[in-house]
Scaffold this motif. Structure first.
Motif, PDB file in Angstrom:
ATOM      1  N   UNK A 120      98.484  35.834  44.257  1.00 14.62           N
ATOM      2  CA  UNK A 120      97.722  35.893  45.505  1.00 14.62           C
ATOM      3  C   UNK A 120      97.568  34.483  46.048  1.00 14.62           C
ATOM      4  N   UNK A 121      97.915  34.281  47.309  1.00 19.62           N
ATOM      5  CA  UNK A 121      97.784  32.973  47.920  1.00 19.62           C
ATOM      6  C   UNK A 121      96.380  32.806  48.490  1.00 19.62           C
ATOM      7  N   UNK A 122      95.895  31.575  48.593  1.00 20.60           N
ATOM      8  CA  UNK A 122      94.548  31.354  49.146  1.00 20.60           C
ATOM      9  C   UNK A 122      94.453  31.935  50.549  1.00 20.60           C
ATOM     10  N   UNK A 123      93.358  32.647  50.860  1.00 16.00           N
ATOM     11  CA  UNK A 123      93.227  33.263  52.183  1.00 16.00           C
ATOM     12  C   UNK A 123      93.008  32.202  53.260  1.00 16.00           C
ATOM     13  N   UNK A 124      93.483  32.528  54.458  1.00 18.09           N
ATOM     14  CA  UNK A 124      93.265  31.622  55.572  1.00 18.09           C
ATOM     15  C   UNK A 124      91.806  31.617  56.004  1.00 18.09           C
ATOM     16  N   UNK A 125      91.145  32.747  55.823  1.00 20.98           N
ATOM     17  CA  UNK A 125      89.713  32.828  56.136  1.00 20.98           C
ATOM     18  C   UNK A 125      88.923  32.565  54.871  1.00 20.98           C
ATOM     19  N   UNK A 126      88.250  31.406  54.772  1.00 23.18           N
ATOM     20  CA  UNK A 126      87.521  31.091  53.536  1.00 23.18           C
ATOM     21  C   UNK A 126      86.331  32.007  53.293  1.00 23.18           C
ATOM     22  N   UNK A 127      85.886  32.733  54.326  1.00 24.34           N
ATOM     23  CA  UNK A 127      84.738  33.615  54.162  1.00 24.34           C
ATOM     24  C   UNK A 127      85.132  34.989  53.633  1.00 24.34           C
ATOM     25  N   UNK A 128      86.424  35.278  53.545  1.00 28.48           N
ATOM     26  CA  UNK A 128      86.879  36.563  53.037  1.00 28.48           C
ATOM     27  C   UNK A 128      87.176  36.446  51.550  1.00 28.48           C
ATOM     28  N   UNK A 129      86.369  37.064  50.693  1.00 29.30           N
ATOM     29  CA  UNK A 129      86.569  36.938  49.236  1.00 29.30           C
ATOM     30  C   UNK A 129      87.666  37.874  48.744  1.00 29.30           C
ATOM     31  N   UNK A 130      88.935  37.532  49.061  1.00 33.96           N
ATOM     32  CA  UNK A 130      90.046  38.404  48.666  1.00 33.96           C
ATOM     33  C   UNK A 130      90.102  38.558  47.162  1.00 33.96           C
ATOM     34  N   UNK A 131      89.822  37.478  46.443  1.00 33.26           N
ATOM     35  CA  UNK A 131      89.913  37.523  44.983  1.00 33.26           C
ATOM     36  C   UNK A 131      88.917  38.506  44.379  1.00 33.26           C
ATOM     37  N   UNK A 132      87.839  38.831  45.100  1.00 32.32           N
ATOM     38  CA  UNK A 132      86.879  39.803  44.599  1.00 32.32           C
ATOM     39  C   UNK A 132      87.220  41.224  45.026  1.00 32.32           C
ATOM     40  N   UNK A 133      88.234  41.374  45.894  1.00 31.35           N
ATOM     41  CA  UNK A 133      88.624  42.699  46.369  1.00 31.35           C
ATOM     42  C   UNK A 133      89.851  43.233  45.658  1.00 31.35           C
ATOM     43  N   UNK A 134      90.870  42.395  45.482  1.00 32.34           N
ATOM     44  CA  UNK A 134      92.130  42.837  44.887  1.00 32.34           C
ATOM     45  C   UNK A 134      92.615  41.826  43.871  1.00 32.34           C
ATOM     46  N   UNK A 135      93.484  42.281  43.014  1.00 39.80           N
ATOM     47  CA  UNK A 135      94.175  41.412  42.060  1.00 39.80           C
ATOM     48  C   UNK A 135      95.632  41.851  42.009  1.00 39.80           C
ATOM     49  N   UNK A 136      96.506  41.006  41.468  1.00 46.32           N
ATOM     50  CA  UNK A 136      97.926  41.312  41.422  1.00 46.32           C
ATOM     51  C   UNK A 136      98.458  41.077  40.022  1.00 46.32           C
ATOM     52  N   UNK A 137      99.344  41.960  39.589  1.00 47.37           N
ATOM     53  CA  UNK A 137     100.028  41.778  38.315  1.00 47.37           C
ATOM     54  C   UNK A 137     101.163  40.788  38.529  1.00 47.37           C
ATOM     55  N   UNK A 138     101.133  39.675  37.824  1.00 48.27           N
ATOM     56  CA  UNK A 138     102.105  38.609  38.058  1.00 48.27           C
ATOM     57  C   UNK A 138     103.530  39.032  37.714  1.00 48.27           C
ATOM     58  N   UNK A 139     103.709  40.045  36.873  1.00 51.21           N
ATOM     59  CA  UNK A 139     105.046  40.433  36.448  1.00 51.21           C
ATOM     60  C   UNK A 139     105.706  41.456  37.365  1.00 51.21           C
ATOM     61  N   UNK A 140     104.937  42.432  37.856  1.00 47.28           N
ATOM     62  CA  UNK A 140     105.559  43.513  38.636  1.00 47.28           C
ATOM     63  C   UNK A 140     105.045  43.621  40.068  1.00 47.28           C
ATOM     64  N   UNK A 141     104.085  42.810  40.459  1.00 47.50           N
ATOM     65  CA  UNK A 141     103.604  42.810  41.835  1.00 47.50           C
ATOM     66  C   UNK A 141     102.671  43.946  42.187  1.00 47.50           C
ATOM     67  N   UNK A 142     102.153  44.674  41.168  1.00 45.92           N
ATOM     68  CA  UNK A 142     101.217  45.756  41.453  1.00 45.92           C
ATOM     69  C   UNK A 142      99.907  45.175  41.975  1.00 45.92           C
ATOM     70  N   UNK A 143      99.351  45.708  43.031  1.00 41.32           N
ATOM     71  CA  UNK A 143      98.067  45.313  43.610  1.00 41.32           C
ATOM     72  C   UNK A 143      97.070  46.417  43.293  1.00 41.32           C
TER      73      UNK A 143
END
Length: 358
Positions: A120-143
């Motif tokens: 997951x790349x850093x969000x352009x909007x710093x106020x949107x906590x993407x890291x608290x909403x979704x996560x990604x599997x580094x091997x297969x790209x599952x969200x």
């Protein structure tokens, strides 16, 4: 390639499984896309408008026969080479499904140079906590949504996913994922009027001379959902005298259905059902109290609890009238006596005559 998994009820007929769209910013053939799903599945991929597609169940599903289906939607453009740059994903409000989609990237190299990791790349909007909403599997790209998403709090959000190979130097690309949270019917209607908080009930007055269609009151309710899930309808469930009142389905207006008569009860209790248009629908009830009156001042028929108070008031009025009459008679007698005495004294002073005062 994007893979979406949803939960749908058993034995449902044609049911919406997913709604999605993909945008390619290229032009001509490079921006034209092909959508497809696996064969031999009881689902249909439908084009609704331009690049908006829906997946619906083709027939009723039997959980005992097969409890889970994995549907893979493949989206490619017609350019050379074929690229994938943006994912539009739709998830249901408060859906228990953790898997949102899968981001997939390919590398034409071989060995370690072709092995891809996702992040997951850093969000352009710093106020949107993407890291608290979704996560990604580094091997297969599952969200795997980290929590259920509430449409009333967050309708849509987007983030960037990076794909990096293990070559030296490492090469990478990124894709934009746009997530649209659809509303589900998770809020019940809330009655604003009449108040249903257990306090003293509000009584509506209806004159005896009211014509059919007379507006008694209006049930007012709101729904926290949106769209058709917030469309409300009203229905009269119970009434003291069925057929005397009616409730308009669209706006909750309570009106008289016929002329009133002296045989109608003085006090009425109505139970109104308020139901939304969601699937499945949610509902609430409202209780109304109606009193028939002669005009807007005197009750048409006296209520039992008002009889003792009325009797006491009548007794007090009679007592006051007796006292007032007694005082008036005493005053009149005193005046007459004074006049007679004055006349006798005047006659005695003028002559020696005899005056007898009874």
């Amino acid at each position: 390639m994007s893979s979406i998994t949803k939960r749908i009820p058993e034995n449902a007929s044609e049911t919406l499984v997913a709604l999605f769209s993909v945008l390619d910013q290229d032009s001509e053939d490079n921006g034209r896309m092909i959508f497809s799903i696996q064969d031999n599945l009881p689902f249909i991929l439908k084009l609704t408008f331009k690049n908006f597609f829906t997946i619906v169940s083709e027939k009723a599903l039997d959980r005992e026969n097969q409890a889970e289906y994995n549907i893979t939607i493949t989206v490619t453009d017609l350019g050379t080479p074929r690229l994938k740059t943006k994912y539009n994903i739709t998830v249901l409000n408060n859906s228990p499904t953790l898997h949102i989609c899968s981001v997939s990237a390919t590398d034409r190299d071989s060995g370690n140079n072709a092995q891809v990791t996702y992040s997951l790349l850093p969000p352009q909007d710093p106020h949107l906590p993407v890291a608290s909403l979704v996560s990604i599997n580094t091997d297969n790209g599952h969200l795997f949504a980290l929590r259920s998403l509430d449409h009333e709090a967050l309708q849509a959000f987007e983030f960037h996913v990076g794909a990096t190979d293990r070559g030296s130097p490492a090469l990478s690309s990124e894709a934009l994922v746009h997530v649209l949270v659809l509303d589900t019917n998770d809020n019940s209607p809330f009655v604003l009027y009449p108040l249903q908080n257990g306090s003293a009930p509000c009584t509506e007055l209806v004159p005896q001379a009211a014509e059919p269609g007379y507006l008694v009151t209006k049930v007012v309710a709101v729904d926290g959902d949106s769209g058709q899930n917030a469309w409300l309808s009203f229905q009269l469930l119970k009434a003291t005298e069925p057929g005397l009142f009616s409730v308009w389905e669209d706006n909750g207006e309570v009106r008289t259905a016929r002329l009133l008569s002296e045989h109608d009860a003085a006090k009425h209790r109505l139970l109104v059902l308020v139901k939304d248009n969601g699937e499945p629908p949610r509902s609430a009830t409202a209780t109304l109290h109606v009193l028939l009156v002669n005009g807007f001042f005197q009750p048409y028929l006296p209520l039992p609890e008002a009889v003792p108070a009325q009797s006491q008031a009548d007794s007090l009025i009679v007592y006051l009238m007796v006292v007032l009459a007694s005082v008036s008679l005493l005053f009149l007698f005193s005046v007459l006596l004074f006049v007679v005495v004055w006349l006798c004294r005047r006659s005695r002073a003028a002559s020696v005559g005899h005056c007898s005062v009874p």
